[in-house]
Design an enzyme around this catalytic site. Structure first.
Site, PDB file in Angstrom:
ATOM      1  CD  GLU A  33      -2.512   1.713   0.217  1.00 44.16           C
ATOM      2  OE1 GLU A  33      -3.327   0.936  -0.296  1.00 44.16           O
ATOM      3  OE2 GLU A  33      -2.285   2.859  -0.242  1.00 44.16           O
ATOM      4  CE1 TYR A  37      -3.228  -3.143   4.637  1.00 46.57           C
ATOM      5  CE2 TYR A  37      -5.485  -3.239   5.458  1.00 46.57           C
ATOM      6  CZ  TYR A  37      -4.380  -3.862   4.882  1.00 46.57           C
ATOM      7  OH  TYR A  37      -4.433  -5.181   4.541  1.00 46.57           O
ATOM      8  N   GLY A  38      -6.669   0.527   3.620  1.00 45.57           N
ATOM      9  CA  GLY A  38      -8.130   0.604   3.459  1.00 45.57           C
ATOM     10  C   GLY A  38      -8.553   1.320   2.201  1.00 45.57           C
ATOM     11  N   GLY A  39      -7.636   2.067   1.574  1.00 48.29           N
ATOM     12  CA  GLY A  39      -7.943   2.684   0.284  1.00 48.29           C
ATOM     13  C   GLY A  39      -8.952   3.810   0.346  1.00 48.29           C
ATOM     14  CB  THR A  40     -10.986   5.263  -2.406  1.00 46.33           C
ATOM     15  OG1 THR A  40      -9.857   5.229  -3.274  1.00 46.33           O
ATOM     16  CG2 THR A  40     -11.781   6.525  -2.659  1.00 46.33           C
ATOM     17  CB  CYS A  41     -14.161   2.539   0.750  1.00 49.43           C
ATOM     18  SG  CYS A  41     -15.609   2.294   1.775  1.00 49.43           S
ATOM     19  CG  HIS A 445     -49.036   0.673   9.562  1.00 48.61           C
ATOM     20  ND1 HIS A 445     -49.141   1.468   8.431  1.00 48.61           N
ATOM     21  CD2 HIS A 445     -49.568   1.383  10.585  1.00 48.61           C
ATOM     22  CE1 HIS A 445     -49.717   2.599   8.766  1.00 48.61           C
ATOM     23  NE2 HIS A 445     -49.991   2.584  10.058  1.00 48.61           N
TER      24      HIS A 445
HETATM   25  C1  LIG Z   1     -15.883  11.097  -2.255  1.00 51.42           C
HETATM   26  C2  LIG Z   1     -16.227   9.670  -2.571  1.00 51.42           C
HETATM   27  C3  LIG Z   1     -17.361   9.101  -2.029  1.00 51.42           C
HETATM   28  C4  LIG Z   1     -17.678   7.775  -2.304  1.00 51.42           C
HETATM   29  N1  LIG Z   1     -18.805   7.248  -1.761  1.00 51.42           N
HETATM   30  C5  LIG Z   1     -19.142   5.978  -2.034  1.00 51.42           C
HETATM   31  C6  LIG Z   1     -20.297   5.388  -1.451  1.00 51.42           C
HETATM   32  O1  LIG Z   1     -21.022   6.020  -0.684  1.00 51.42           O
HETATM   33  N2  LIG Z   1     -20.574   4.097  -1.740  1.00 51.42           N
HETATM   34  C7  LIG Z   1     -19.785   3.357  -2.588  1.00 51.42           C
HETATM   35  O2  LIG Z   1     -20.083   2.193  -2.819  1.00 51.42           O
HETATM   36  N3  LIG Z   1     -18.693   3.890  -3.161  1.00 51.42           N
HETATM   37  C8  LIG Z   1     -18.346   5.176  -2.902  1.00 51.42           C
HETATM   38  N4  LIG Z   1     -17.209   5.701  -3.463  1.00 51.42           N
HETATM   39  C9  LIG Z   1     -16.386   4.848  -4.370  1.00 51.42           C
HETATM   40  C10 LIG Z   1     -15.545   3.894  -3.548  1.00 51.42           C
HETATM   41  O3  LIG Z   1     -14.803   4.601  -2.588  1.00 51.42           O
HETATM   42  C11 LIG Z   1     -14.621   3.044  -4.419  1.00 51.42           C
HETATM   43  O4  LIG Z   1     -15.367   2.497  -5.472  1.00 51.42           O
HETATM   44  C12 LIG Z   1     -14.068   1.917  -3.563  1.00 51.42           C
HETATM   45  O5  LIG Z   1     -13.271   2.445  -2.542  1.00 51.42           O
HETATM   46  C13 LIG Z   1     -13.325   0.852  -4.335  1.00 51.42           C
HETATM   47  O6  LIG Z   1     -12.005   1.168  -4.495  1.00 51.42           O
HETATM   48  P1  LIG Z   1     -10.965   0.062  -4.932  1.00 51.42           P
HETATM   49  O7  LIG Z   1     -11.102  -1.127  -4.068  1.00 51.42           O
HETATM   50  O8  LIG Z   1     -11.054  -0.123  -6.375  1.00 51.42           O
HETATM   51  O9  LIG Z   1      -9.581   0.790  -4.660  1.00 51.42           O
HETATM   52  P2  LIG Z   1      -9.192   1.892  -3.614  1.00 51.42           P
HETATM   53  O10 LIG Z   1     -10.022   1.823  -2.396  1.00 51.42           O
HETATM   54  O11 LIG Z   1      -9.131   3.182  -4.330  1.00 51.42           O
HETATM   55  O12 LIG Z   1      -7.745   1.419  -3.174  1.00 51.42           O
HETATM   56  C14 LIG Z   1      -6.655   1.467  -4.014  1.00 51.42           C
HETATM   57  C15 LIG Z   1      -5.425   1.532  -3.146  1.00 51.42           C
HETATM   58  O13 LIG Z   1      -4.288   1.234  -3.925  1.00 51.42           O
HETATM   59  C16 LIG Z   1      -3.221   2.048  -3.507  1.00 51.42           C
HETATM   60  N5  LIG Z   1      -2.271   2.092  -4.620  1.00 51.42           N
HETATM   61  C17 LIG Z   1      -2.458   2.635  -5.843  1.00 51.42           C
HETATM   62  N6  LIG Z   1      -1.362   2.453  -6.602  1.00 51.42           N
HETATM   63  C18 LIG Z   1      -0.472   1.785  -5.854  1.00 51.42           C
HETATM   64  C19 LIG Z   1       0.848   1.319  -6.092  1.00 51.42           C
HETATM   65  N7  LIG Z   1       1.449   1.487  -7.266  1.00 51.42           N
HETATM   66  N8  LIG Z   1       1.489   0.678  -5.085  1.00 51.42           N
HETATM   67  C20 LIG Z   1       0.889   0.489  -3.888  1.00 51.42           C
HETATM   68  N9  LIG Z   1      -0.359   0.911  -3.622  1.00 51.42           N
HETATM   69  C21 LIG Z   1      -1.039   1.547  -4.587  1.00 51.42           C
HETATM   70  C22 LIG Z   1      -3.887   3.364  -3.207  1.00 51.42           C
HETATM   71  O14 LIG Z   1      -3.105   4.165  -2.354  1.00 51.42           O
HETATM   72  C23 LIG Z   1      -5.175   2.911  -2.555  1.00 51.42           C
HETATM   73  O15 LIG Z   1      -5.059   2.830  -1.167  1.00 51.42           O
HETATM   74  C24 LIG Z   1     -16.844   7.010  -3.170  1.00 51.42           C
HETATM   75  C25 LIG Z   1     -15.683   7.579  -3.704  1.00 51.42           C
HETATM   76  C26 LIG Z   1     -15.371   8.892  -3.413  1.00 51.42           C
HETATM   77  C27 LIG Z   1     -14.121   9.479  -3.993  1.00 51.42           C
END
Ligand SMILES: Cc1cc2nc3c(=O)[nH]c(=O)nc-3n(C[C@H](O)[C@H](O)[C@H](O)COP(=O)(O)OP(=O)(O)OC[C@H]3O[C@@H](n4cnc5c(N)ncnc54)[C@H](O)[C@@H]3O)c2cc1C
Length: 461
Positions: A33, A37-41, A445
């Protein structure tokens, strides 16, 4: 070169659970990572935004309290506290996930940026500047996406916000100009309006949430405008200018006419782009499409055997639950020897505006496009007992059914708890329960879902 059975790049909603489960299944696994940890969500998406949606709702309810006979005479917005609450919840989730992973036997958690050096070899630039070279026959890419920044004159000269950087604000912008009228732009736009910002939303299409039916877009716009949010459609920013440390002037083309919008902050929310540019995919021979999304088959395998792409980066629906579902497909196929695929999976989603927009399956536009023999059931929230009692009758429920088989083909619920109501209909769809059965179900209800009786009673057989 350190050898593993499996390398997982990215700790998003697919990578994190997959790495744990592969290690627990006896495979020597490493997860890499580059950020949190945990990424975008967890860090920049669902979790932080939904904590702020909750704060914004509290402000909205305080403003509305007089209607319910409980007048709140004065209330304020404590943005540092709202931010801290969000940060605490994010940290709990991030650290909780990281610690849980670090405890798994057979799983190495490495912080650094991974790039391919060959088909099955990866180099990791560690946080301490050192490099680590690793190799595995199985590689799983869950690298996600980042905000897409369009090329607009002057945009790079102003300090614009993205869905990530806006979460660092501990104050309320005076006037927030939002580029993009889809779910990220609308959720932020509405919440900052509720925190006290003046908000203007620019959408280049003819309508906001343009992937939904027209009546949904129109109702959503009415709802936002009722909160004094200015929504401009057919509108595109063409130029930005900022006086030293002062106001930003945006030149906007609205229906072909030029307009100036003065604002204090700009949020760019016009889509996301896959994080594949620095991954060295060419070294591995992994193919992408013209947008940089990694091409996969229905089992999520790339063109290179043993390399898989899961979550947003494969260009599928960009939702947490889809990324998670990608993980279950890959894991169960590899370890449980099943033959699961993404073909025909239902894709529900919810936009967390208030009221919510819950959607599953096809909408009316799609039914028309496919030339289906369908019927449309529609019920305004103003006819839903629970909504009347709660004091929020905005929106409507809408379902598309097959005229012959009576199967429910899709549903869109724009209304209070719209996501939860949609999920009840999703369960019916998954279980093959037809609309004429739902019509006579006994629901408690007065729940919102009780009105699913009425939604389908309105349909003639
Ligand atoms: C503001 C916002 C609100 C959202 N709200 C919702 C919601 O309410 N409900 C919903 O279902 N979805 C929502 N989403 C979308 C959701 O967050 C993503 O679809 C979800 O997190 C899936 O992401 P993922 O698993 O594809 O990767 P991500 O969670 O994006 O993780 C990718 C990870 O890979 C890492 N990474 C990238 N390149 C490298 C590399 N070369 N080497 C090592 N690590 C790397 C990154 O740092 C990141 O931590 C929202 C998104 C945003 C931006």
């Amino acid at each position: 070169m350190k050898k593993f059975d499996a390398i997982v790049i990215g700790s998003g909603q697919a990578g994190a659970p997959l790495a744990k489960k592969l290690a627990l299944a006896g495979m020597k696994t490493v997860i890499i990572e580059k950020r949190f940890y945990g990424g975008t969500c967890v860090n920049d998406g669902c979790t932080p935004t939904k904590t702020w949606v909750a704060s914004a709702k509290a402000a909205y309810m305080a403003g509305k309290s007089v209607d319910l006979g409980v007048p709140v005479k004065k209330f304020g917005i404590n943005m540092p506290k709202i931010k801290k609450r969000k940060d605490d919840i994010v940290m709990q989730s991030r650290i909780g996930g990281q610690h849980a992973a670090e405890k798994v036997k057979g799983l190495d958690v490495v912080f650094g940026e991974a790039t391919f050096t060959g088909e099955k070899t990866v180099s990791v630039k560690l946080k301490n500047g050192k490099k680590q070279n690793i190799q595995a026959d199985l590689i799983f890419l869950n690298v996600g996406a980042k905000p897409f920044i369009p090329e607009i004159e002057g945009l790079n000269e102003i300090k614009y916000l993205t869905s990530t950087t806006i979460l660092d604000l501990d104050y309320v912008p005076e006037h927030l100009l939002v580029l993009g009228g889809n779910y990220i732009g609308l959720e932020f736009g509405q919440m900052f309006r509720r925190f006290g910002s003046k908000v203007t939303i620019l959408e280049k299409s003819a309508r906001i949430v343009s992937r939904e039916d027209e009546d949904i877009s129109a109702e959503m716009q009415t709802i936002l405008e009722a909160e004094q949010i200015s929504v401009l459609t057919h509108a595109q920013a063409t130029k930005f200018k900022q006086k030293a440390g002062g106001k930003i002037t945006a030149t906007v083309s609205v229906n072909g006419e030029e307009k100036k919008v003065r604002c204090s902050h700009v949020l760019v929310a016009v889509g996301r782009t896959p994080q594949t540019d620095k991954l060295g995919l060419d070294k591995a021979g992994v193919k992408t499409d013209d947008k940089g999304n990694i091409k996969v088959n229905a089992k999520l395998e790339t063109n290179v055997k043993g390399i898989y792409a899961l979550g947003d980066v494969n260009g599928g629906p960009a939702f947490t639950h889809i990324s998670y579902n990608d993980y279950t497909i890959v894991y169960r196929n590899l370890i449980e020897k099943q033959s699961l695929s993404t073909t025909d999976r239902l894709v529900p989603y919810c936009m967390f505006t208030d009221p919510q927009l819950g959607r599953v399956g096809i909408d009316e536009t799609e039914a028309k496009k496919q030339g289906l023999d369908y019927k449309v059931a529609k019920l305004p929230m103003a006819h839903v007992a629970r909504a009347i009692e709660t004091g929020d009758t905005r929106g409507f429920m809408k379902a598309i059914v097959d005229a012959k088989t009576k199967r429910i083909l899709g549903a869109t619920v724009l209304g209070p708890e719209g996501g939860e109501i949609m999920t009840v209909l999703q369960m019916a769809m998954e279980g093959g329960i037809t609309y004429d059965e739902v019509r006579y179900f006994i629901f408690a209800h007065p729940l919102y879902s009780e009105s699913l009786n009425n939604l389908f009673l309105a349909l003639e057989d």
